[in-house]
Design an enzyme around this catalytic site. Structure first.
Site, PDB file in Angstrom:
ATOM      1  N   LYS A 212      57.845  20.146 -25.122  1.00  0.00           N
ATOM      2  CA  LYS A 212      58.845  19.999 -24.058  1.00  0.00           C
ATOM      3  C   LYS A 212      59.869  21.125 -24.033  1.00  0.00           C
ATOM      4  O   LYS A 212      60.518  21.343 -23.016  1.00  0.00           O
ATOM      5  CB  LYS A 212      59.554  18.643 -24.167  1.00  0.00           C
ATOM      6  CG  LYS A 212      58.616  17.483 -23.922  1.00  0.00           C
ATOM      7  CD  LYS A 212      59.322  16.260 -23.383  1.00  0.00           C
ATOM      8  CE  LYS A 212      58.297  15.208 -22.959  1.00  0.00           C
ATOM      9  NZ  LYS A 212      58.872  13.961 -22.522  1.00  0.00           N
TER      10      LYS A 212
ATOM     11  N   LYS B 247      44.921  12.050 -19.450  1.00  0.00           N
ATOM     12  CA  LYS B 247      45.442  10.691 -19.252  1.00  0.00           C
ATOM     13  C   LYS B 247      46.289  10.585 -17.986  1.00  0.00           C
ATOM     14  O   LYS B 247      46.900  11.561 -17.551  1.00  0.00           O
ATOM     15  CB  LYS B 247      46.232  10.212 -20.479  1.00  0.00           C
ATOM     16  CG  LYS B 247      47.571  10.879 -20.678  1.00  0.00           C
ATOM     17  CD  LYS B 247      48.420  10.096 -21.676  1.00  0.00           C
ATOM     18  CE  LYS B 247      49.878  10.530 -21.540  1.00  0.00           C
ATOM     19  NZ  LYS B 247      50.852   9.640 -22.114  1.00  0.00           N
TER      20      LYS B 247
ATOM     21  N   LYS C  32      52.867  10.005 -15.604  1.00  0.00           N
ATOM     22  CA  LYS C  32      53.800  10.154 -14.487  1.00  0.00           C
ATOM     23  C   LYS C  32      54.295  11.578 -14.331  1.00  0.00           C
ATOM     24  O   LYS C  32      54.665  11.990 -13.247  1.00  0.00           O
ATOM     25  CB  LYS C  32      54.960   9.173 -14.610  1.00  0.00           C
ATOM     26  CG  LYS C  32      55.723   9.284 -15.878  1.00  0.00           C
ATOM     27  CD  LYS C  32      56.597   8.054 -16.058  1.00  0.00           C
ATOM     28  CE  LYS C  32      57.220   8.061 -17.427  1.00  0.00           C
ATOM     29  NZ  LYS C  32      57.032   6.839 -18.158  1.00  0.00           N
TER      30      LYS C  32
HETATM   31  P1  ATP Z   1      55.004  11.251 -19.503  1.00  0.00           P
HETATM   32  O1  ATP Z   1      54.173  11.845 -18.419  1.00  0.00           O
HETATM   33  O2  ATP Z   1      56.475  11.492 -19.343  1.00  0.00           O
HETATM   34  O3  ATP Z   1      54.466  11.501 -20.877  1.00  0.00           O
HETATM   35  P2  ATP Z   1      53.684   8.760 -19.336  1.00  0.00           P
HETATM   36  O4  ATP Z   1      53.366   8.310 -17.967  1.00  0.00           O
HETATM   37  O5  ATP Z   1      52.594   9.406 -20.128  1.00  0.00           O
HETATM   38  O6  ATP Z   1      54.930   9.695 -19.264  1.00  0.00           O
HETATM   39  P3  ATP Z   1      55.237   7.484 -21.396  1.00  0.00           P
HETATM   40  O7  ATP Z   1      56.614   7.178 -20.908  1.00  0.00           O
HETATM   41  O8  ATP Z   1      55.030   8.642 -22.295  1.00  0.00           O
HETATM   42  O9  ATP Z   1      54.237   7.536 -20.139  1.00  0.00           O
HETATM   43  O10 ATP Z   1      54.650   6.236 -22.141  1.00  0.00           O
HETATM   44  C1  ATP Z   1      55.101   4.923 -22.091  1.00  0.00           C
HETATM   45  C2  ATP Z   1      54.048   4.057 -22.773  1.00  0.00           C
HETATM   46  O11 ATP Z   1      52.904   3.954 -21.935  1.00  0.00           O
HETATM   47  C3  ATP Z   1      53.573   4.606 -24.107  1.00  0.00           C
HETATM   48  O12 ATP Z   1      53.424   3.535 -25.021  1.00  0.00           O
HETATM   49  C4  ATP Z   1      52.243   5.229 -23.791  1.00  0.00           C
HETATM   50  O13 ATP Z   1      51.361   5.224 -24.886  1.00  0.00           O
HETATM   51  C5  ATP Z   1      51.734   4.352 -22.646  1.00  0.00           C
HETATM   52  N1  ATP Z   1      50.883   5.129 -21.730  1.00  0.00           N
HETATM   53  C6  ATP Z   1      51.296   6.112 -20.899  1.00  0.00           C
HETATM   54  N2  ATP Z   1      50.276   6.610 -20.185  1.00  0.00           N
HETATM   55  C7  ATP Z   1      49.183   5.910 -20.563  1.00  0.00           C
HETATM   56  C8  ATP Z   1      47.800   5.955 -20.195  1.00  0.00           C
HETATM   57  N3  ATP Z   1      47.364   6.783 -19.276  1.00  0.00           N
HETATM   58  N4  ATP Z   1      46.959   5.095 -20.785  1.00  0.00           N
HETATM   59  C9  ATP Z   1      47.395   4.222 -21.711  1.00  0.00           C
HETATM   60  N5  ATP Z   1      48.664   4.129 -22.110  1.00  0.00           N
HETATM   61  C10 ATP Z   1      49.565   4.955 -21.567  1.00  0.00           C
END
Ligand code: ATP
Ligand code: LTN
Length: 334
Positions: A113, A195, A198
């Site tokens: 980051k 994955k 967001k």
């Molecule tokens: P960022 O893009 O900011 O990393 P994100 O959408 O990946 O955000 P996080 O806020 O990092 O989501 O994660 C919140 C929770 O959701 C965490 O426990 C993470 O493991 C889970 N999570 C996020 N994306 C996925 C996914 N695609 N599949 C399964 N679990 C997920």
């Protein structure tokens, strides 16, 4: 009873990955564990690009409402907003004083980051894992359900807790990470090798928990698959179909193999329609409950105030013990 702590940042709209990868597990853990769930707004302000004050306020309420809508039970578990409990910020300072610059600089999420920010990268981003350690350690947490990407942060929380206890006496419980099964990883509909996220996914690759049925149908129907039309689970050769199968299995609670056998030979069109319908049905009660809660913001505020009181009942004594152990003079004594 086993104590569980987990948190999510109010930094974007919740999507199917958050629901199936994190929340479903959070809700399940409530059955036989003592759970504490937190909207980590102090973590969200470590990313300057995403930090808009009005949006942050809205998203904090939306995320808490979403957690309630999926089934976080505010009577059984503790649900609160991190900044409502100042113990988190204060404990971070104590832990800062047992944290090494070298170990924080090496954290993979910080390296990722901070790339491109040069010398202007904030100390908040650098200190993010210590704040996360404070979240966890303040509640005598045994288990922390998180995605694989958080492994280093939970290990750091354990190391800091152990170091503190060693130097100043037993105050903190040492936590361990618990990861959801591999199938709980939802991939981007447009690029099924990464994955659903967001920050990284395009609008078309991501199903939001609050998307309207028509939108969900459109996104799933235009999900990237391949040119053959057999339906089987093979993450390497058929990542798109496999992702849809896994989503299908997760939202219907049925085995992947059974669904593959049922739909193989019927073509991608029929399959995608069935997946879309199942996702829509899975999200319908969540969306209904969300709408109900959102129509009564006073009630959500009340639940969060109760959650913060209950969180303080655990974290205030832990913080006091930590301060005393470090030799900070209790107010009123001399
Ligand atoms: P960022 O893009 O900011 O990393 P994100 O959408 O990946 O955000 P996080 O806020 O990092 O989501 O994660 C919140 C929770 O959701 C965490 O426990 C993470 O493991 C889970 N999570 C996020 N994306 C996925 C996914 N695609 N599949 C399964 N679990 C997920
Ligand atoms: N860094 C985590 C969010 C988070 C968290 C926590 C998770 C903040 N504090 C405490 C578990 C326990 C993330 O980005 N998923």
């Amino acid at each position: 009873m086993t104590r569980v702590f987990s948190g999510m940042q109010p930094s974007g709209d919740p999507h199917l990955g958050n629901l199936l990868g994190a929340w479903v597990n959070w809700v399940r853990m409530q059955q036989d564990r003592d759970c504490v769930y937190c909207v980590v707004d102090l973590h969200a302000i470590t990313s300057p690009a995403e930090h808009e004050p009005d949006r942050l306020r809205e998203r904090t309420v939306e995320l808490a409402t979403g957690m309630l809508a999926v089934g976080v039970d505010p009577e059984r578990s503790i649900l609160f907003v991190q900044s409502h409990v100042h113990e988190h910020a204060e404990c971070t300072w104590l832990l800062n004083c047992v944290s090494g610059f070298g170990e924080l600089r090496k954290m993979p999420q910080f390296r990722e980051k901070s790339t491109g920010q040069g010398e202007s990268v904030s100390i908040g981003l650098f200190d993010y894992p210590v704040l996360q350690a404070a979240d966890i350690l303040l509640y005598h947490t045994d288990e922390v359900p998180v995605g694989e990407d958080q492994r280093h942060h939970i290990e750091l929380a354990r190391d800091l807790g152990q170091r503190f206890n060693h130097r100043f006496g037993e105050v903190f419980t040492l936590p361990k990470a618990v990861h959801p099964p591999a199938g709980a990883r939802v991939m981007d509909l447009q690029d099924p090798t990464v994955k659903m996220s967001k920050s990284a996914s395009s609008e078309k690759g991501i199903v939001y928990v609050l998307d309207e049925p028509k939108r969900i149908e459109k996104k799933i129907k235009s999900a990237v698959t391949d040119s053959a039309d057999d339906i089987r689970h093979d993450r390497v050769d058929k990542p798109g179909v496999s992702n849809l199968l896994e989503i299908f299995a997760a939202v219907t609670d049925r085995p992947v193999d059974e669904l593959a056998a049922e739909y193989d030979g019927h073509g991608y069109g029929t399959f995608k329609t069935a997946v879309a319908d199942a996702v829509i049905e899975r999200l319908r009660p969540v969306q209904e409950r969300y709408a109900q809660l959102a129509s009564d913001p006073g009630e959500v505020a009340r639940l969060l105030a109760v959650g913060a009181d209950r969180a303080r009942a655990i974290s205030t004594p832990t913080l006091e013990r930590a301060k005393q152990a470090m030799g900070l003079l209790p107010p009123g004594s001399a």
